[in-house]
Design an enzyme around this catalytic site. Structure first.
Site, PDB file in Angstrom:
ATOM      1  N   LYS A  19      18.819  -4.091 -11.365  1.00 27.79           N
ATOM      2  CA  LYS A  19      19.761  -4.093 -12.484  1.00 27.79           C
ATOM      3  C   LYS A  19      19.342  -5.120 -13.550  1.00 27.79           C
ATOM      4  O   LYS A  19      19.327  -4.821 -14.743  1.00 27.79           O
ATOM      5  CB  LYS A  19      21.179  -4.397 -11.980  1.00 27.79           C
ATOM      6  CG  LYS A  19      22.219  -4.234 -13.059  1.00 27.79           C
ATOM      7  CD  LYS A  19      23.609  -4.357 -12.510  1.00 27.79           C
ATOM      8  CE  LYS A  19      23.941  -5.806 -12.250  1.00 27.79           C
ATOM      9  NZ  LYS A  19      25.287  -6.027 -11.780  1.00 27.79           N
ATOM     10  N   ASP A  72      26.022  -1.361 -13.971  1.00 25.99           N
ATOM     11  CA  ASP A  72      26.915  -2.414 -13.478  1.00 25.99           C
ATOM     12  C   ASP A  72      28.209  -1.754 -12.993  1.00 25.99           C
ATOM     13  O   ASP A  72      28.310  -0.530 -12.918  1.00 25.99           O
ATOM     14  CB  ASP A  72      27.184  -3.457 -14.578  1.00 25.99           C
ATOM     15  CG  ASP A  72      28.075  -2.907 -15.689  1.00 25.99           C
ATOM     16  OD1 ASP A  72      28.319  -1.678 -15.724  1.00 25.99           O
ATOM     17  OD2 ASP A  72      28.553  -3.707 -16.506  1.00 25.99           O
TER      18      ASP A  72
END
Ligand code: SF4
Length: 231
Positions: A138, A156
Site C-alpha cells: 500500500k 486503504d
C-alpha cells in the site's frame, strides 16, 4: 426469496451486486467532478518526505501525521539527516501518533538503506520500495502514484469499503479490490481515482453511515440500502 427480518430485529445488510462495467467510468467521473482539487492530504515536499509521511500514517490520521512531521521535517528532511537524527531524535517528534516506537526505528533504518543502496534517493520501483523497512504494497502504491505519477491504486480502509459497498470493485481482501479497480477503471482516470475514492469515503460514503442523499454518484452506485435524508 429472502426471509423477512424477525420483528424488532434490524434487517441484515444485503449484498451489493457488482456495478456493470459500462457504469464504472460515469461513477468515477462523478467523483472527479466533486473533488476537482483532490490530492494527498499528507504534507510533504519531496518523494522522501512523502515516503516517511506515508510510513507514519499507518493507524494514524493524516492531520495527526502532519502535526508530527512539521517538527520532524524541520529537523531532518533528507535520508542522511534522518540517520544523523537517530531513533531517539525521530521518536521525540512522533510520540503523538500510533505505533511510534516501531515507526521511529523503521524511518531511521529505511533512511540508512536509501543512503547506502540508492544514493540517498527514493527508488521509483515497486520491488525496491517494498524491500525497505515499514514499506508494504500500500505504501509503495501511494509513493509510486503521488511522487512518480504511476497509475497505481493503494487500497486503504476507505477504498476497500467503497469497492465493496458500491459494487465498483468487489473483493474479499485489499489485493482483490486493488486488482479489480486497476482492471475496471479506465487507465486515464486510474491515477487520480485513488484520491477521489478516498475523499468520497472520508466525507460522504462514511464507514458507519453513508450519506447517500447527498452523494453525486448515487445513480451508478449499486449499494442496495442507500440512506434517506435525515428528518
Ligand atoms: S450512494 Fe451511498 S453507498 Fe453509494 S457511493 Fe454514494 S454514499 Fe456511498
Amino acid at each position: 426469496m429472502s426471509k423477512p427480518a424477525a420483528p424488532g430485529k434490524p434487517r441484515p445488510p444485503r449484498k451489493t451486486p457488482a456495478m456493470p462495467r459500462a457504469e464504472v467510468e460515469p461513477f468515477i467521473r462523478a467523483l472527479a467532478a466533486a473533488y476537482p482539487d483532490a490530492r494527498s492530504e499528507l504534507d510533504y515536499s519531496s518523494p522522501y518526505t512523502l515516503l516517511v509521511a506515508v510510513v507514519l500514517s499507518a493507524q494514524a490520521t493524516d492531520a495527526g501525521v502532519n502535526r508530527a512531521t512539521a517538527g520532524l521535517f524541520r529537523a531532518a528532511a533528507t535520508p542522511a539527516a534522518m540517520v544523523a537524527l537517530g531513533v531517539d531524535g525521530v521518536a521525540h517528534h512522533i510520540r503523538s501518533i500510533g505505533l511510534w516506537q516501531g515507526k521511529a526505528k523503521n524511518v531511521v533504518e529505511l533512511s540508512r538503506r536509501l543512503v547506502e543502496h540508492h544514493g540517498g534517493e527514493v527508488p521509483a520501483e515497486r520491488a525496491a520500495l517494498e524491500a525497505l523497512p515499514g514499506v508494504g504494497r500500500k505504501t509503495a502504491n501511494v509513493v509510486l502514484n503521488v511522487a512518480f505519477g504511476q497509475a497505481t491504486m493503494a487500497v486503504d480502509t476507505h477504498i476497500f469499503r467503497l469497492g465493496n459497498r458500491t459494487g465498483v470493485a468487489p473483493g474479499k481482501n485489499e489485493r482483490a479490490v486493488e486488482d479489480a479497480l486497476v482492471k475496471r477503471i479506465p487507465p486515464a482516470l486510474l491515477r487520480d481515482a485513488h484520491h477521489w475514492l478516498i475523499l468520497h469515503g472520508r466525507y460522504v460514503c462514511k464507514a458507519r453511515k453513508p450519506e447517500c442523499w447527498r452523494c453525486v454518484a448515487a445513480q451508478w452506485c449499486r449499494f442496495p440500502d442507500k440512506s434517506p435524508p435525515p428528518r
